[in-house]
Write a protein that holds these residues in place. Structure first.
Motif, mmCIF file in Angstrom:
data_model
loop_
_atom_site.group_PDB
_atom_site.id
_atom_site.type_symbol
_atom_site.label_atom_id
_atom_site.label_comp_id
_atom_site.label_asym_id
_atom_site.label_seq_id
_atom_site.Cartn_x
_atom_site.Cartn_y
_atom_site.Cartn_z
ATOM 1 N N THR A 33 0.867 -1.032 0.094
ATOM 2 C CA THR A 33 0.111 -0.023 0.090
ATOM 3 C C THR A 33 1.044 1.158 0.092
ATOM 4 O O THR A 33 2.070 1.231 0.620
ATOM 5 N N PHE A 57 4.960 -2.224 3.485
ATOM 6 C CA PHE A 57 4.306 -3.562 3.628
ATOM 7 C C PHE A 57 3.952 -3.837 4.684
ATOM 8 O O PHE A 57 4.521 -3.784 5.869
ATOM 9 N N HIS A 58 2.412 -4.020 4.770
ATOM 10 C CA HIS A 58 1.743 -4.271 6.052
ATOM 11 C C HIS A 58 2.095 -3.167 7.100
ATOM 12 O O HIS A 58 2.426 -3.119 8.272
ATOM 13 N N GLY A 59 1.939 -2.143 6.516
ATOM 14 C CA GLY A 59 2.225 -0.657 7.261
ATOM 15 C C GLY A 59 3.598 -0.319 7.600
ATOM 16 O O GLY A 59 3.823 0.762 8.104
ATOM 17 N N ARG A 60 4.628 -1.061 6.938
ATOM 18 C CA ARG A 60 5.784 -0.743 7.555
ATOM 19 C C ARG A 60 6.833 -0.491 6.159
ATOM 20 O O ARG A 60 6.657 -1.240 5.280
ATOM 21 N N ARG A 233 -0.883 -14.036 -2.861
ATOM 22 C CA ARG A 233 -0.883 -14.531 -1.128
ATOM 23 C C ARG A 233 0.101 -15.190 -0.746
ATOM 24 O O ARG A 233 0.495 -14.964 0.318
ATOM 25 N N ASP A 236 3.015 -13.013 -0.067
ATOM 26 C CA ASP A 236 2.887 -12.112 0.957
ATOM 27 C C ASP A 236 3.007 -12.670 2.358
ATOM 28 O O ASP A 236 3.746 -12.205 3.220
ATOM 29 N N GLN A 237 2.283 -13.868 2.348
ATOM 30 C CA GLN A 237 2.609 -14.720 3.670
ATOM 31 C C GLN A 237 4.282 -14.969 3.842
ATOM 32 O O GLN A 237 4.659 -14.761 4.944
ATOM 33 N N THR A 240 6.390 -12.000 4.817
ATOM 34 C CA THR A 240 6.053 -11.559 6.285
ATOM 35 C C THR A 240 6.587 -12.386 7.117
ATOM 36 O O THR A 240 7.605 -11.642 8.061
ATOM 37 N N ARG A 244 10.079 -10.967 9.322
ATOM 38 C CA ARG A 244 9.932 -11.215 11.122
ATOM 39 C C ARG A 244 11.425 -12.097 11.195
ATOM 40 O O ARG A 244 11.884 -11.449 12.274
#
Lengths: 275, 296
Positions: A33, A57-60, A233, A236-237, A240, A244
């Motif tokens: 986003t 990426f997921h808000g980061r 998908r 993305d997984q 993530t 981490r």
């Protein structure tokens, strides 16, 4: 592709090269986003064959880098079908510097037949530009996760792929040279490319065995292009989880240096140690 | 005692040079064998003894013939200072590529080399350095796992000893027969010389004919100082591939050492006869930056 229907290496080469194969431009739309694209190498030009930018990426915030083939013929030509020039690699260098300065992890997406073998590209130092990328990646203080999406061709691919972790789509291929080039150099016969596909060990499963890559991304039947949404998908997984994991690295640069220091070492016959 | 070791090292290097068996230096097998050897470029017949005296450079046209790795070391290192590193290091056959094993065996017999790279500690103009040399007679000096490892170890040895690193490149690039692991040696070597440089070490890259492909795109182009032999072909893509891609013939002198210098990628084009002095000068100029006199 089901287990009962094994895909040959040559078929994977075809799948990796197929039009509509998900690339970095698709990844930018699907996974991030907010996106801001870096343009230009700040020396002389902007090469569209390398896409660089900052995305959430997921808000980061992360730095995104990739080789781009283009979606239609006009773009294909502008991107030389995904073959970057030195200007492209120098744009990538700039994006790496920016990522390190602002503490952003780097995600790279590779799909290239190789660096562009052209007269101007040589005159401006294609080899030097790739070497600079390798040197820079070896010292980056931020984590770098590389994803081979389609073709991982030669030094032009490695120039964006010295990752702490290297992921590879199930039908992607990654090799020292194209099968055609390989056959032409070793057998003086580029028509033996099919045969080269078999001996080169260029599939994701092979490279996992060699510990050149760390993780295979499963693709839907018919390849990622058959169902891009399912593939994004999966990616993305995976990203993530990988980010981490990478966040736990105490020294990402040292980790990357060690990872590449070990490449192929299980094949060494050391003789007597002289150090 | 020191002299005895030096003499022994010198004998060892001479022996290895002789075992390389380069043509102008092979013993004449019969009285009828030619005393002259043609220059591969200008075709002038040059006496064999003169080839040797002239360091394999044609006295007529200045053509620099390829030099074997041990001979190259004998041309730049101080007498008696040669100490080979990792002499026995080789690698297996990761692709199980048909014919590769036999090819290596044959080359080892013919060239007196174990692999396409030789690394050594030594002195140049009295100053210590680690020098690695690629040899184009061994599978075009291509970089497989063993060559990559030798370069990385040379950088590490130089780092530990705090002495400069000099690499003579002569390579067609990554070694096809070892597949993807050859490609990965680009990452290995680029990281190793970068680490060495970041620790303050002086790295001099000497580009000789030919330096192309994955070697150009890794350690060859990462020198603090970059030297090249006259007319050496230096590039990433080979000229034939470029001609095929752009569909036109390449200009005269394209990708030659002088062209690279004009385009800003080479500090100096150094004729073979001046190489030792140039290296000695650079080592002297960097004595504070990494070169410590007493280290080796």
């Amino acid at each position: 592709m089901t287990r009962s229907d094994p895909v040959t290496p040559a078929q994977r080469v075809a799948l990796a090269r197929a039009p509509g194969r998900p690339g970095v431009a698709g990844a930018v739309k699907a996974l991030f986003t907010d996106f801001f694209e870096h343009r230009g190498d700040r020396l002389c030009a902007d090469d569209p064959a390398v896409l660089a930018g900052i995305g959430l990426f997921h808000g980061r915030p992360v730095t995104v880098l990739g080789t781009r083939k283009g979606a239609d013929l006009e773009q294909n030509l502008a991107c030389r079908f995904g073959m970057p020039t030195p200007e492209g690699y120098r744009k990538a260098l700039r994006a790496m510097d920016q990522a390190e300065k602002f503490g952003r992890p780097i995600l790279t997406f590779v799909d290239t037949p190789g660096a562009y073998p052209g007269l101007e590209a040589e005159a401006r130092g294609q080899g030097a530009a790739i070497a600079a990328c390798l040197a820079r990646m070896s010292t980056l203080a931020v984590p770098l996760i590389a994803v081979i999406l389609g073709e991982g061709g030669s030094g032009g691919a490695l120039a964006l792929a010295m990752g702490n972790r290297v992921l590879m789509a199930e039908n992607a291929v990654y090799s020292v040279l194209s099968p055609e080039g390989f056959a032409s150099i070793l057998w003086k016969d580029s028509s033996r490319a099919q045969e080269a596909c078999e001996v080169m060990k260029l599939t994701a499963a092979d490279l996992l065995d060699y510990q050149v890559i760390d993780r295979v991304l499963p693709e839907p039947a018919g390849g990622a292009q058959a169902d891009p949404i399912a593939f994004w998908r999966t990616l993305d997984q995976a990203l993530t989880e990988e980010l981490r994991g990478a966040a736990r690295l105490a020294d990402p640069a040292r980790h990357r240096q060690r990872r590449f220091r070990e490449m192929g070492n299980s094949w060494l016959n050391a003789g007597k140690e002289t150090r | 005692m020191n002299n005895w070791f030096a003499a022994r090292r010198q004998r060892m290097l001479r022996l290895k040079v002789r075992r390389e068996g380069e043509r102008p230096f092979q013993p004449r097998l019969s009285a009828g064998a030619p005393v002259f050897e043609q220059c591969p470029r200008c075709h002038k017949a040059v006496p064999r003894a003169q080839w040797e005296k002239n360091l394999l450079v044609c006295p007529a046209c200045g053509f620099h013939r390829p030099v074997g790795a041990y001979r190259r070391l004998s041309l730049v290192l101080d007498e008696g200072s040669f100490q080979e590193l990792d002499a026995e290091l080789t690698a297996g056959d990761p692709l199980a590529f048909p014919g590769y094993g036999e090819k290596l065996t044959g080359l080892r017999r013919r060239t007196g080399l174990r692999e396409a790279a030789v690394a050594a500690k030594g002195r140049i103009g009295g100053l210590p350095a680690v020098v690695a040399v690629l040899d184009s007679r061994f599978l075009m000096g291509s970089m497989g796992v063993a060559v990559g490892e030798k370069i990385a170890r040379a950088a590490e040895t130089a780092e530990k000893a705090r002495v400069p690193l000099i690499v003579f490149c002569a390579s067609g690039g990554a070694r096809m027969q070892e597949g993807i692991l050859s490609l990965m040696q680009m990452g290995k070597t680029a990281a190793a010389v970068t680490r060495f440089r970041d620790k303050g070490g002086l790295y001099i890259a000497c580009l000789t004919h030919p330096t192309t492909g994955g070697v150009t795109a890794s350690f060859a182009m990462l020198g603090d100082v970059t030297l090249a032999e006259p007319e050496a072909l230096i590039g990433f893509a080979g000229p034939r591939v470029i001609e095929q891609t752009i569909g036109q013939t390449l200009p005269e002198g394209f990708q030659r050492a002088e062209y690279l210098q004009e385009h800003g990628f080479v500090d100096a084009v150094v004729p073979r006869g001046k190489m030792r002095d140039t290296l000695a000068l650079l080592l002297r100029l960097h004595q504070k930056g990494g070169a410590r006199r007493d280290a080796i």
